[in-house]
Every structure is written in C-alpha cells, then in structure tokens.
Design a protein around this motif. Structure first.
Motif, PDB file in Angstrom:
ATOM      1  N   ILE A 100       9.380  92.181 -11.007  1.00  0.00           N
ATOM      2  CA  ILE A 100      10.550  91.369 -10.668  1.00  0.00           C
ATOM      3  C   ILE A 100      11.770  92.276 -10.642  1.00  0.00           C
ATOM      4  O   ILE A 100      11.854  93.239 -11.430  1.00  0.00           O
ATOM      5  CB  ILE A 100      10.736  90.204 -11.668  1.00  0.00           C
ATOM      6  N   LYS A 101      12.683  91.988  -9.717  1.00  0.00           N
ATOM      7  CA  LYS A 101      13.969  92.702  -9.704  1.00  0.00           C
ATOM      8  C   LYS A 101      15.064  91.649  -9.763  1.00  0.00           C
ATOM      9  O   LYS A 101      14.975  90.635  -9.066  1.00  0.00           O
ATOM     10  CB  LYS A 101      14.140  93.499  -8.407  1.00  0.00           C
ATOM     11  N   LEU A 102      16.071  91.916 -10.579  1.00  0.00           N
ATOM     12  CA  LEU A 102      17.217  91.001 -10.645  1.00  0.00           C
ATOM     13  C   LEU A 102      18.466  91.787 -10.288  1.00  0.00           C
ATOM     14  O   LEU A 102      18.754  92.821 -10.900  1.00  0.00           O
ATOM     15  CB  LEU A 102      17.359  90.410 -12.052  1.00  0.00           C
ATOM     16  N   TYR A 103      19.208  91.262  -9.308  1.00  0.00           N
ATOM     17  CA  TYR A 103      20.378  91.980  -8.808  1.00  0.00           C
ATOM     18  C   TYR A 103      21.656  91.355  -9.352  1.00  0.00           C
ATOM     19  O   TYR A 103      21.779  90.128  -9.394  1.00  0.00           O
ATOM     20  CB  TYR A 103      20.417  91.925  -7.280  1.00  0.00           C
ATOM     21  N   LYS A 108      20.994  86.915  -2.190  1.00  0.00           N
ATOM     22  CA  LYS A 108      19.882  86.699  -1.257  1.00  0.00           C
ATOM     23  C   LYS A 108      18.616  87.407  -1.771  1.00  0.00           C
ATOM     24  O   LYS A 108      17.540  86.821  -1.849  1.00  0.00           O
ATOM     25  CB  LYS A 108      20.290  87.228   0.122  1.00  0.00           C
ATOM     26  N   ARG A 109      18.796  88.672  -2.151  1.00  0.00           N
ATOM     27  CA  ARG A 109      17.623  89.420  -2.622  1.00  0.00           C
ATOM     28  C   ARG A 109      17.151  88.905  -3.983  1.00  0.00           C
ATOM     29  O   ARG A 109      15.967  88.930  -4.304  1.00  0.00           O
ATOM     30  CB  ARG A 109      17.932  90.913  -2.670  1.00  0.00           C
ATOM     31  N   ASN A 110      18.104  88.420  -4.776  1.00  0.00           N
ATOM     32  CA  ASN A 110      17.731  87.810  -6.058  1.00  0.00           C
ATOM     33  C   ASN A 110      16.813  86.623  -5.812  1.00  0.00           C
ATOM     34  O   ASN A 110      15.804  86.444  -6.494  1.00  0.00           O
ATOM     35  CB  ASN A 110      18.998  87.299  -6.747  1.00  0.00           C
ATOM     36  N   TYR A 111      17.203  85.812  -4.821  1.00  0.00           N
ATOM     37  CA  TYR A 111      16.412  84.616  -4.500  1.00  0.00           C
ATOM     38  C   TYR A 111      14.980  85.032  -4.140  1.00  0.00           C
ATOM     39  O   TYR A 111      14.005  84.495  -4.667  1.00  0.00           O
ATOM     40  CB  TYR A 111      17.064  83.842  -3.346  1.00  0.00           C
ATOM     41  N   GLU A 112      14.882  86.019  -3.246  1.00  0.00           N
ATOM     42  CA  GLU A 112      13.547  86.436  -2.787  1.00  0.00           C
ATOM     43  C   GLU A 112      12.693  86.961  -3.945  1.00  0.00           C
ATOM     44  O   GLU A 112      11.513  86.633  -4.060  1.00  0.00           O
ATOM     45  CB  GLU A 112      13.683  87.551  -1.735  1.00  0.00           C
ATOM     46  N   SER A 113      13.337  87.762  -4.813  1.00  0.00           N
ATOM     47  CA  SER A 113      12.583  88.358  -5.913  1.00  0.00           C
ATOM     48  C   SER A 113      12.117  87.292  -6.907  1.00  0.00           C
ATOM     49  O   SER A 113      10.960  87.274  -7.331  1.00  0.00           O
ATOM     50  CB  SER A 113      13.472  89.400  -6.612  1.00  0.00           C
ATOM     51  N   PRO A 126      21.765  80.906  -8.625  1.00  0.00           N
ATOM     52  CA  PRO A 126      23.203  80.911  -8.298  1.00  0.00           C
ATOM     53  C   PRO A 126      24.023  80.069  -9.279  1.00  0.00           C
ATOM     54  O   PRO A 126      25.133  80.467  -9.669  1.00  0.00           O
ATOM     55  CB  PRO A 126      23.253  80.312  -6.889  1.00  0.00           C
ATOM     56  N   ALA A 127      23.455  78.935  -9.730  1.00  0.00           N
ATOM     57  CA  ALA A 127      24.196  78.088 -10.675  1.00  0.00           C
ATOM     58  C   ALA A 127      24.329  78.793 -12.028  1.00  0.00           C
ATOM     59  O   ALA A 127      25.368  78.720 -12.687  1.00  0.00           O
ATOM     60  CB  ALA A 127      23.482  76.745 -10.839  1.00  0.00           C
ATOM     61  N   TRP A 128      23.281  79.516 -12.427  1.00  0.00           N
ATOM     62  CA  TRP A 128      23.326  80.291 -13.674  1.00  0.00           C
ATOM     63  C   TRP A 128      24.413  81.370 -13.587  1.00  0.00           C
ATOM     64  O   TRP A 128      25.225  81.524 -14.507  1.00  0.00           O
ATOM     65  CB  TRP A 128      21.947  80.911 -13.932  1.00  0.00           C
ATOM     66  N   ASP A 129      24.426  82.085 -12.452  1.00  0.00           N
ATOM     67  CA  ASP A 129      25.438  83.140 -12.278  1.00  0.00           C
ATOM     68  C   ASP A 129      26.848  82.538 -12.315  1.00  0.00           C
ATOM     69  O   ASP A 129      27.758  83.104 -12.925  1.00  0.00           O
ATOM     70  CB  ASP A 129      25.227  83.874 -10.948  1.00  0.00           C
ATOM     71  N   ASP A 193      16.463  76.024 -21.041  1.00  0.00           N
ATOM     72  CA  ASP A 193      17.193  74.930 -20.387  1.00  0.00           C
ATOM     73  C   ASP A 193      17.414  75.192 -18.897  1.00  0.00           C
ATOM     74  O   ASP A 193      17.699  74.270 -18.144  1.00  0.00           O
ATOM     75  CB  ASP A 193      18.575  74.732 -21.039  1.00  0.00           C
ATOM     76  N   TRP A 194      17.361  76.460 -18.513  1.00  0.00           N
ATOM     77  CA  TRP A 194      17.702  76.809 -17.127  1.00  0.00           C
ATOM     78  C   TRP A 194      16.496  77.193 -16.265  1.00  0.00           C
ATOM     79  O   TRP A 194      16.507  76.977 -15.066  1.00  0.00           O
ATOM     80  CB  TRP A 194      18.675  78.002 -17.132  1.00  0.00           C
ATOM     81  N   PHE A 195      15.510  77.838 -16.888  1.00  0.00           N
ATOM     82  CA  PHE A 195      14.443  78.457 -16.089  1.00  0.00           C
ATOM     83  C   PHE A 195      13.064  78.066 -16.615  1.00  0.00           C
ATOM     84  O   PHE A 195      12.916  77.658 -17.769  1.00  0.00           O
ATOM     85  CB  PHE A 195      14.591  79.990 -16.116  1.00  0.00           C
ATOM     86  N   GLU A 196      12.040  78.254 -15.751  1.00  0.00           N
ATOM     87  CA  GLU A 196      10.684  77.910 -16.179  1.00  0.00           C
ATOM     88  C   GLU A 196       9.757  79.122 -16.263  1.00  0.00           C
ATOM     89  O   GLU A 196       8.821  79.130 -17.037  1.00  0.00           O
ATOM     90  CB  GLU A 196      10.083  76.863 -15.226  1.00  0.00           C
TER      91      GLU A 196
END
Ligand SMILES: Cc1cc2nc3c(=O)[nH]c(=O)nc-3n(C[C@H](O)[C@H](O)[C@H](O)COP(=O)(O)OP(=O)(O)OC[C@H]3O[C@@H](n4cnc5c(N)ncnc54)[C@H](O)[C@@H]3O)c2cc1C
Length: 545
Positions: A100-103, A108-113, A126-129, A193-196
C-alpha cells in the motif's frame, strides 16, 4: 568568575542553538555550552563506522516537519545550507503479498492505492484528510502559543487564559467534540471509526506511537498521531515530512551557523555541572571542571531531570515543582538502527533495485495495528519485541551527500524494548533485536539482509548516556496527555520560565516539543527577552496561583 556574558545557553541541541540565535540577535552577548564534542544533540549526522567513514547516518532523529517558517526565515536558515526534500509516500509491503502507498498530497493516487484494499476506505480518505486539516487549523496555532497558567487567579494569568479562550471563540460544538476525541482516544479506536481494512489502519497508526511508551490501543495515542501530522516542510502539504540534505545534523549546523552570524560563541566539550543560584536567582553556571561563568540570563535546554533536579537542586526548588519533575514520565523503548546498504531493497510486491517511488518515503514495517500492539505488549511484559515495528526511511533516495554513489543509507526507527533498558547496555540483546527487525524486512524484500554493509544500533542506554536523553525518551518526556500544554514540563511553569528567576527553560520537554521544531528554544528566548525589557528580576511563586 572566569567569564561574564549577558546570556548562557546550556545545551547545544537544536533548541539551544535557536534560543542562542534569538538572544544574540537581540543584542545579548551569548555563549552556548555543549557537553559533547559537537552541537546538534538528537539532531545529528555522524559516521558510526570507523572503517567506513564515507557513510554518514542521521543517527537519531531522521525527518523534518514541525519547524515553523518564522524560525526558518528569522534565522535565514536557507542561506546557511538548510534544504529539505519532501518525502514520498508511506509504503508498506505485506508479508502475505501486495503493498500500500499513502500520499500526503495526491488524492487521486491515494484513492487508487487504498481502493485495492477497500473501496469504502478509499472513499473515506478525503473526509479523513479534511477532518485532520480542520484539527490542524486549531492545533497548529496552539503550538506557537505559550500556555497560560491555567487555574491561577493572578490578573496576568487570568488574562492569558481569557486570551486563549477568546482566540477559540469561533469553535463550534462539533470541533470541540473532535478535539476532545483526539485528546482522549486511542489511535486504534479512532481509526476503527473511520476505516475497515487492516492495511490502511496499520499504516495510519504509525504516527500515533512514534516515540511513545504506548501501543496503538492506549488512550492518548490519537493525539500523538495529530502531533506528527500537523506540520509541513514548507511545501504547504499538511503532514508532509522531509529529508534535510546532509541529514538532521545539517539542520543543527545551519542553526549553529546562524547563531555564529549573530555573534554567539559556541563551546563544545563544555559540560555544565550546576546552575549557580543566589537568593532564588540564577547568577551563572559551574562547569564540571570547576570553571564558573556568570550571566543575568540563563536558558537551559536539557532533560528536565538534569536541568532542575541535578543542576539546580531540590533545595532551591519549590517542593511541588521538584515532585512534578521527579515523577515526569520519560520512557519509550525506542531502538534506532542505521544501515549502510549496497543496493536498495527489492520488494517482492514492487520488484526492482532501481530507485522507485516506494523507496522515497517511509518504508514501514507496521503491517497492522495488531502487529504494532503486539510489539508494545511484549515490551510491557518485560521482553524486547519479538516482531518489532519500524518507521524506515532511505534519505539517500534524494540526498547524495551521505554515502558513495550506488550505495544507500537506511534508517529504521523501531520500537519497543522494555522501558528499563536505559539502565544497562543490553548489547547482545539489541543485536538479536536488530536481527529480528532485519529479518522482517527480508521477508518482504529478500535481498535486504545480503545488502547490509554496516549496521549501527542505538538503544535507550546509549541515548541516555551519550545524548542525555534520560529514560531513552526521544522527546525529553512522553507526549502523554498529562504532560501536554500547560502541564509541560509542570503545572504553573509552562511559559518557558522556571521557579528560579533569570533561568528559562527551552527543551523539548516544554510545550510544542518534541521534535526538531525549535519552538521551545524560540519561546524561551522570547520569555527571557521580554523579562529583560521590563527589567523583571524576580518572579512570585507561580503554582500557588
Ligand atoms: C531516535 C530518535 C528519533 C527521533 N526522530 C525525530 C524525527 O525524525 N523528527 C523530529 O522532528 N524529531 C525526532 N526526534 C526528536 C527530536 O530529535 C528531539 O525532540 C530534539 O532533537 C530535542 O532537541 P533539544 O534541543 O530539545 O534537546 P537535545 O537535542 O537533547 O539537546 C540537548 C543538548 O544538551 C547537551 N547536554 C546534555 N547535558 C549537558 C550538560 N550537562 N552540559 C552541557 N550540555 C549538555 C546534549 O549533549 C545535547 O546536545 C527523535 C529523537 C530520537 C532520539
């Protein structure tokens, strides 16, 4: 007295150098007294291998983010060689396959990764950021605020508290709730609370436990994540970190050059033994060799136990303050492993030893929150982690000044060993711990072990003995909730002043520390200069309020 200055700064770490620069810039004849052979403290670039001096490692701290532009510009650090390369993405290769890569700056690339692991998480990102950015708008300016003496009824202190409340009058119920969550929750509960997906949560949890004697399931770690996520390296991207050219020692060197340009005298190999106190006022210092130096203003930037209990002495301190400092929490169980590599790691998930994007950011070994938690639980049970986690970086992806062409330096910031390992060297156990750490990287990048030319392992004992980081804590004291803001380093004394008039405190154990941000040094100098301006020579006891 052998010598007299307007101001003495004890400790030539980056905060001491910042404090000295501001004092001298305001016209004070200033000397910095540093016990080691060189300045920089925990911001240091060194050659740890005598038979391979061509390799330089950023031996303790390794990345920049939190230093505010005010300090960088005031001290003209760019003209003294300060240059930072923004880091690439967070990267984690998983033992079970994939990566996994997190930018920090590319939605856009974050979404794909992220979508490869969970579409739902990719949509939440995006809501977390934005949520983090909103909190940074509140917390960022607080880092530059001298904490008021909350609880005191003295007019000056009440005014400070009111001013703080007024500045935050625009906050609404939702923002206050978010800040409350951040200050009280564990990073694990917050991320749940944010991610699975465990892959996303594993990567995002790292910032919550850096330098902390707490696993991701401990309350308070959500704030540690925020502390590491609200800076930028001058590129305007929140939470972005960067590699200073020449390693972290080059940052300290740039500040030292700035200090000298303002007329500061820097004395390495000068260990202070005591602060001289007369009638509640600091009048100078006694060096360990017996020499005495006098000054009206003294700024100390050492760990609070050394600065107060050892150098000032309990008999000169109010009992409640001395008690607060003696119970100051200063554990962390960090081990820094610095490696010289003959080639870049060749990850099974992203093959190749040619420089690629995934080599340019954090090269993590934190595949899940449970993995990281287990490492902490091992240490809390009194054993070094069987499978340590690591925040790895390869600064030479950008910086060509640290090693010969074709080779690389890799820095592994790893946790945890038991908190009491500051008391003994534990040399052979640290070697075995490093072997296990390296093995974990070798599982995901099978050329890793064979590529290691040299290795350097710095554990809590060496951090304490050689660098003065008592307990091995990387910030001069834990970033736990009871040691933040108006409590850092002690209630009643968070305004960079101390119970001793003329003595100011500007180490990472004050508000805005730790990290290589310079804010404590800047604030201590500001407090000293403000007092010099009004001719304040004594302060009433604070804690009584
Ligand atoms: C392993 C590790 C990794 C880290 N990673 C990062 C990172 O990547 N990014 C980041 O921002 N922060 C990081 N940190 C934290 C950061 O490095 C520290 O918070 C910061 O450098 C502390 O600066 P300081 O000036 O307050 O204190 P120090 O750097 O500790 O400076 C104090 C100085 O005082 C000197 N001294 C001690 N005793 C005496 C005496 N008796 N007389 C005279 N001098 C004395 C010491 O030698 C030292 O030079 C890390 C720290 C460590 C240990």
């Amino acid at each position: 007295m052998a010598a007299t200055y307007d101001a003495i700064v004890i400790g030539g770490g980056h905060n001491g150098l910042v404090a000295a620069s501001y004092l001298a810039r305001a016209g004070a004849r200033t000397v910095v007294l540093e016990s080691r052979h060189k300045t920089g403290g925990a911001a240091t670039t060194e050659s740890p291998w005598p038979d391979a001096p061509e390799f330089k490692v950023t031996r303790l701290s390794y990345v920049m983010s939190l230093m505010p532009p005010t300090i960088i510009n005031d001290l003209k650090l760019a003209s003294h060689g300060y240059r930072v390369y923004p880091m690439g993405p967070y990267y984690q290769a998983f033992p079970e396959g994939g990566s996994i890569k997190l930018y920090a700056d590319d939605a856009k690339r974050n979404y794909e990764s992220v979508a490869r692991w969970s579409k739902k998480d990719a949509e939440s990102m995006p809501a977390w950021d934005a949520w983090l950015a909103g909190l940074a708008d509140v917390l960022g300016p607080m880092l530059l605020t001298a904490p008021p003496n909350i609880g005191s009824r003295k007019p000056r202190d009440l005014l400070g508290t009111l001013r703080l409340a007024w500045r935050h009058r625009g906050l609404n119920v939702r923002t206050i709730a978010d800040v409350t969550r951040l200050m009280t929750m564990s990073i694990a509960d917050l991320l749940d609370d944010w991610f699975e997906s465990s892959q996303v949560k594993g990567a995002l949890a790292v910032n919550g436990v850096i330098g902390t004697w707490a696993g991701p399931y401990e309350p308070g770690t959500a704030y540690v994540m925020a502390h590491h996520s609200i800076g930028d390296v001058g590129d305007g991207h929140l939470g972005n970190w960067g590699f200073p050219e020449g390693g972290m020692g080059a940052v300290a060197d740039a500040i030292a050059a700035a200090a000298r340009s303002f007329g500061v005298e820097i004395r390495p190999n000068s260990r202070v033994g005591r602060v001289l106190v007369e009638n509640g006022r600091a009048i100078g210092v006694a060096m360990e060799n017996g020499d005495e130096i006098s000054a009206e203003t003294i700024v100390t930037t050492l760990h609070p136990r050394t600065a107060f209990l050892e150098h000032v002495g309990e008999t000169n301190l109010p009992a409640d303050f001395a008690k607060d400092i003696s119970t100051w929490k200063t554990r962390s169980g960090v081990v820094k492993i610095n490696l010289a590599l003959s080639e870049l790691p060749n990850f099974t998930a992203d093959p190749g030893t040619e420089l690629a994007e995934h080599h340019t950011g954090s090269v993590e070994m934190a595949p899940s929150m449970e993995f990281t938690e287990r490492a902490f639980l091992d240490a809390r049970e009194g054993k070094p982690a069987a499978r340590p986690f690591s925040d790895g970086v390869i600064p030479t992806a950008f910086d060509k000044t640290l090693c010969p062409e074709g080779t690389h330096i890799m820095s592994l910031f790893s946790q945890w060993v038991p908190s009491h390992w500051n008391l003994e060297p534990h040399t052979s156990e640290l070697e075995a711990y490093a072997d296990r750490m390296i093995e974990l990287y070798d599982e995901v990048a099978p050329n890793f072990k064979a590529a290691i030319l040299h290795r350097d392992i710095v554990g809590p004992y060496q951090m304490e003995q050689e660098y003065g980081l008592i307990g091995g804590n990387i910030f001069h004291g834990e970033l736990s909730l009871e040691q933040l803001f108006h409590m850092r380093p002690a209630p009643g004394y968070a305004d960079y002043r101390t119970p001793i008039s003329g003595l100011y405190y500007g180490s990472s154990a004050t508000h805005a520390g730790g990290g290589v941000c310079g804010i404590p040094g800047w604030q201590a100098a500001r407090a000293a200069l403000a007092d010099r301006k009004v001719g304040r020579t004594a302060r009433a006891p604070r804690a009584a309020g």
